[in-house]
Design a protein around this motif. Structure first.
Motif, PDB file in Angstrom:
ATOM      1  N   LYS A 321      -5.043 -65.036 -39.571  1.00 53.94           N
ATOM      2  CA  LYS A 321      -4.135 -65.822 -38.726  1.00 53.94           C
ATOM      3  C   LYS A 321      -2.938 -64.994 -38.280  1.00 53.94           C
ATOM      4  N   THR A 322      -2.416 -64.182 -39.176  1.00 55.61           N
ATOM      5  CA  THR A 322      -1.302 -63.285 -38.849  1.00 55.61           C
ATOM      6  C   THR A 322      -1.590 -61.903 -39.398  1.00 55.61           C
ATOM      7  N   PHE A 323      -1.092 -60.880 -38.709  1.00 56.39           N
ATOM      8  CA  PHE A 323      -1.327 -59.492 -39.108  1.00 56.39           C
ATOM      9  C   PHE A 323      -0.017 -58.741 -39.217  1.00 56.39           C
ATOM     10  N   LYS A 324      -0.011 -57.788 -40.133  1.00 54.27           N
ATOM     11  CA  LYS A 324       1.056 -56.804 -40.233  1.00 54.27           C
ATOM     12  C   LYS A 324       0.392 -55.446 -40.089  1.00 54.27           C
ATOM     13  N   ASN A 325       1.045 -54.508 -39.405  1.00 54.47           N
ATOM     14  CA  ASN A 325       0.406 -53.209 -39.215  1.00 54.47           C
ATOM     15  C   ASN A 325       1.253 -52.083 -39.765  1.00 54.47           C
ATOM     16  N   LYS A 326       0.563 -51.015 -40.073  1.00 49.41           N
ATOM     17  CA  LYS A 326       1.215 -49.807 -40.585  1.00 49.41           C
ATOM     18  C   LYS A 326       0.635 -48.603 -39.865  1.00 49.41           C
ATOM     19  N   MET A 327       1.512 -47.763 -39.344  1.00 52.32           N
ATOM     20  CA  MET A 327       1.042 -46.555 -38.674  1.00 52.32           C
ATOM     21  C   MET A 327       0.547 -45.556 -39.711  1.00 52.32           C
ATOM     22  N   ILE A 328      -0.594 -44.958 -39.413  1.00 54.25           N
ATOM     23  CA  ILE A 328      -1.117 -43.877 -40.237  1.00 54.25           C
ATOM     24  C   ILE A 328      -0.634 -42.582 -39.616  1.00 54.25           C
ATOM     25  N   HIS A 329       0.026 -41.751 -40.383  1.00 56.35           N
ATOM     26  CA  HIS A 329       0.550 -40.508 -39.823  1.00 56.35           C
ATOM     27  C   HIS A 329      -0.604 -39.636 -39.335  1.00 56.35           C
ATOM     28  N   GLY A 330      -0.563 -39.305 -38.078  1.00 59.15           N
ATOM     29  CA  GLY A 330      -1.650 -38.554 -37.460  1.00 59.15           C
ATOM     30  C   GLY A 330      -1.924 -39.118 -36.086  1.00 59.15           C
ATOM     31  N   ILE A 331      -3.055 -38.818 -35.543  1.00 54.46           N
ATOM     32  CA  ILE A 331      -3.388 -39.255 -34.195  1.00 54.46           C
ATOM     33  C   ILE A 331      -4.740 -39.934 -34.179  1.00 54.46           C
ATOM     34  N   GLY A 332      -4.887 -40.843 -33.255  1.00 55.08           N
ATOM     35  CA  GLY A 332      -6.144 -41.559 -33.120  1.00 55.08           C
ATOM     36  C   GLY A 332      -7.005 -40.967 -32.032  1.00 55.08           C
ATOM     37  N   LEU A 333      -7.844 -41.800 -31.449  1.00 55.91           N
ATOM     38  CA  LEU A 333      -8.785 -41.391 -30.417  1.00 55.91           C
ATOM     39  C   LEU A 333      -9.634 -40.239 -30.922  1.00 55.91           C
ATOM     40  N   ASN A 334      -9.522 -39.067 -30.322  1.00 58.67           N
ATOM     41  CA  ASN A 334     -10.375 -37.945 -30.710  1.00 58.67           C
ATOM     42  C   ASN A 334      -9.792 -37.119 -31.852  1.00 58.67           C
ATOM     43  N   GLY A 335      -8.645 -37.555 -32.395  1.00 61.25           N
ATOM     44  CA  GLY A 335      -8.003 -36.758 -33.421  1.00 61.25           C
ATOM     45  C   GLY A 335      -8.569 -36.947 -34.809  1.00 61.25           C
ATOM     46  N   ASP A 336      -8.723 -38.201 -35.228  1.00 62.07           N
ATOM     47  CA  ASP A 336      -9.206 -38.507 -36.566  1.00 62.07           C
ATOM     48  C   ASP A 336     -10.444 -39.388 -36.476  1.00 62.07           C
ATOM     49  N   ASN A 337     -11.263 -39.346 -37.510  1.00 56.96           N
ATOM     50  CA  ASN A 337     -12.373 -40.276 -37.651  1.00 56.96           C
ATOM     51  C   ASN A 337     -12.036 -41.212 -38.801  1.00 56.96           C
ATOM     52  N   ILE A 338     -12.209 -42.514 -38.575  1.00 55.09           N
ATOM     53  CA  ILE A 338     -11.798 -43.469 -39.588  1.00 55.09           C
ATOM     54  C   ILE A 338     -12.763 -44.644 -39.596  1.00 55.09           C
ATOM     55  N   THR A 339     -13.014 -45.203 -40.771  1.00 53.77           N
ATOM     56  CA  THR A 339     -13.887 -46.355 -40.882  1.00 53.77           C
ATOM     57  C   THR A 339     -13.468 -47.172 -42.097  1.00 53.77           C
ATOM     58  N   THR A 340     -13.908 -48.420 -42.161  1.00 52.22           N
ATOM     59  CA  THR A 340     -13.563 -49.286 -43.277  1.00 52.22           C
ATOM     60  C   THR A 340     -14.822 -49.809 -43.944  1.00 52.22           C
ATOM     61  N   SER A 341     -14.680 -50.153 -45.199  1.00 54.01           N
ATOM     62  CA  SER A 341     -15.720 -50.871 -45.930  1.00 54.01           C
ATOM     63  C   SER A 341     -15.002 -51.914 -46.760  1.00 54.01           C
ATOM     64  N   SER A 342     -15.702 -52.639 -47.574  1.00 54.91           N
ATOM     65  CA  SER A 342     -15.100 -53.733 -48.323  1.00 54.91           C
ATOM     66  C   SER A 342     -14.025 -53.220 -49.285  1.00 54.91           C
ATOM     67  N   GLY A 343     -12.774 -53.388 -48.889  1.00 55.83           N
ATOM     68  CA  GLY A 343     -11.662 -53.008 -49.755  1.00 55.83           C
ATOM     69  C   GLY A 343     -11.208 -51.577 -49.635  1.00 55.83           C
ATOM     70  N   GLU A 344     -11.840 -50.777 -48.748  1.00 56.87           N
ATOM     71  CA  GLU A 344     -11.477 -49.365 -48.660  1.00 56.87           C
ATOM     72  C   GLU A 344     -11.402 -48.898 -47.210  1.00 56.87           C
ATOM     73  N   ILE A 345     -10.583 -47.877 -47.005  1.00 56.56           N
ATOM     74  CA  ILE A 345     -10.463 -47.236 -45.701  1.00 56.56           C
ATOM     75  C   ILE A 345     -10.721 -45.750 -45.888  1.00 56.56           C
ATOM     76  N   TRP A 346     -11.654 -45.226 -45.112  1.00 57.39           N
ATOM     77  CA  TRP A 346     -12.013 -43.807 -45.177  1.00 57.39           C
ATOM     78  C   TRP A 346     -11.533 -43.108 -43.907  1.00 57.39           C
ATOM     79  N   ARG A 347     -11.066 -41.893 -44.077  1.00 59.68           N
ATOM     80  CA  ARG A 347     -10.534 -41.144 -42.938  1.00 59.68           C
ATOM     81  C   ARG A 347     -10.849 -39.665 -43.100  1.00 59.68           C
ATOM     82  N   VAL A 348     -11.270 -39.035 -42.007  1.00 57.45           N
ATOM     83  CA  VAL A 348     -11.458 -37.591 -41.989  1.00 57.45           C
ATOM     84  C   VAL A 348     -10.523 -37.029 -40.924  1.00 57.45           C
TER      85      VAL A 348
END
Length: 362
Positions: A321-348
């Motif tokens: 219903k409501t969201f809070k966001n946090k910036m991840i230090h780094g860059i998106g789009l073609n900079g980092d690869n990121i995915t989620t699973s149940s309870g975890e966030i993976w990033r390369v």
């Protein structure tokens, strides 16, 4: 004196209300505050990443290729298990040789329990003619051994005679689905034979996704959301809004100019709107854990240079219903690869280091 008593009561009530508000804000804010990424293994120098696949038990499969000379690449899969990063697939491990004037890479990975299914895509150029093939490799012991199940047949090629494979979904060691460019394929005999099925929309997108509810019940998302109760022989369209990401329960879609993102939940075969985020987002992935819903996205127009954007985690503790966001230090789009699973966030990250963050349970 009556006015003094009323004033004291008013002040006390105000302090209690303020205290409750602070507790709520702290509970919500601490979730994002306590999310921190821990560095794990580091992939080889110049490793080209094509596919991230979290497992159901908190591990990660990483597919891609390692440059090995002039215009040559070694298809590779790495397995992140705790703090240990192990290469479980390479040309040497599976006795694979590249085609003449060609090379290969891991285009897609699917897994379930100890079963891993990998698609090795090879490219060759001879006499000005280009060609691409897919070979299917299967492991039933988490990559300790592999068997080559052969090449995909022409029935799974697009009109341009090229299959752009997006996803592999493993049902068991003999049954897997392939989601490709305007094509949907399935094998029931461990890749000895394949059957193609129509997709429910005019085209496939890079965010296209297939979810198996059981052997016959399927959910297909991409240019919209459709449901099948007969193993993809026929489809019932639930929504024609383009789906950016889904986990089978929650669905994120955007309007045509991507000025807002809609979160919907699948309830009794229908999508119900939960909330709208009025931001221009390129959603990476979404997942949920109980009432916690979290997704990662690149925020368009926030990068310092063209082709970059802020990478953020959006978290809800009230079912979206409501969201809070946090910036991840780094860059998106073609900079980092990121995915989620149940309870975890993976990033390369660009330095090829694998990071993991765990969503707090409280």
């Amino acid at each position: 004196m009556k006015w003094l008593k009323k004033l004291i009561k008013f002040i006390v009530a105000g302090l209690i209300l303020l205290f409750v508000v602070i507790l709520i804000l702290q509970k919500f804010g601490n979730i994002t505050h306590r999310i921190s990424f821990s560095g794990l293994g580091t992939l080889p120098d110049k490793f080209k990443l094509y596919h991230l696949r979290p497992t159901s038990d908190g591990k990660l499969l990483v597919g891609g290729a390692i440059p090995s000379g002039d215009n040559s690449r070694d298809p590779s899969i790495f397995f992140q298990n705790g703090d240990e990063l192990t290469q479980i697939f390479s040309p040497q491990i599976v006795s694979w040789s590249p085609p003449e004037n060609g090379y290969g890479w891991i285009a897609a990975i699917g897994n379930k329990d100890d079963i891993i299914v990998a698609a090795l895509k090879s490219y060759k150029s001879s006499g000005g003619v280009e060609g691409r093939d897919y070979e299917i490799y299967v492991s039933t012991d988490l990559g300790k051994s592999w068997s080559n199940r052969g090449k995909l047949p022409a029935v799974l090629h697009s009109a341009k005679n090229e299959l752009s494979l997006i996803e592999i979904i493993v049902h068991d060691q003999n049954t897997f689905w392939l989601v490709g460019l305007n094509i949907l394929g399935k094998t029931n005999d461990g890749a000895k034979s394949w059957k193609s099925f129509p997709i429910p929309f005019n085209k496939t997108t890079l965010s296209s996704n297939l979810i198996i509810e059981n052997g016959d019940q399927l959910l297909y998302s991409g240019e919209g959301l459709a449901q099948s109760s007969d193993s993809a022989k026929s489809w019932k369209v639930i929504s024609e809004n383009k789906i950016e990401a889904s986990d089978g329960t929650y669905y994120l879609s955007s309007n045509k100019d991507q000025s807002e993102t809609r979160l919907e939940k699948l309830i009794n075969g229908k999508l119900e709107l939960i909330s709208t985020i009025e931001e221009s987002l390129l959603v990476e992935s979404i997942s949920h854990l109980g009432m916690k819903v979290f997704f990662t996205a690149s925020v368009i127009g926030t990068g310092s240079v063209v082709g970059e954007a802020e990478l953020r985690i959006y978290i809800s503790i009230d079912g979206g219903k409501t969201f809070k966001n946090k910036m991840i230090h780094g860059i998106g789009l073609n900079g980092d690869n990121i995915t989620t699973s149940s309870g975890e966030i993976w990033r390369v990250r660009q330095n090829r280091t694998i990071y993991r963050a765990t969503i707090p349970s409280k």
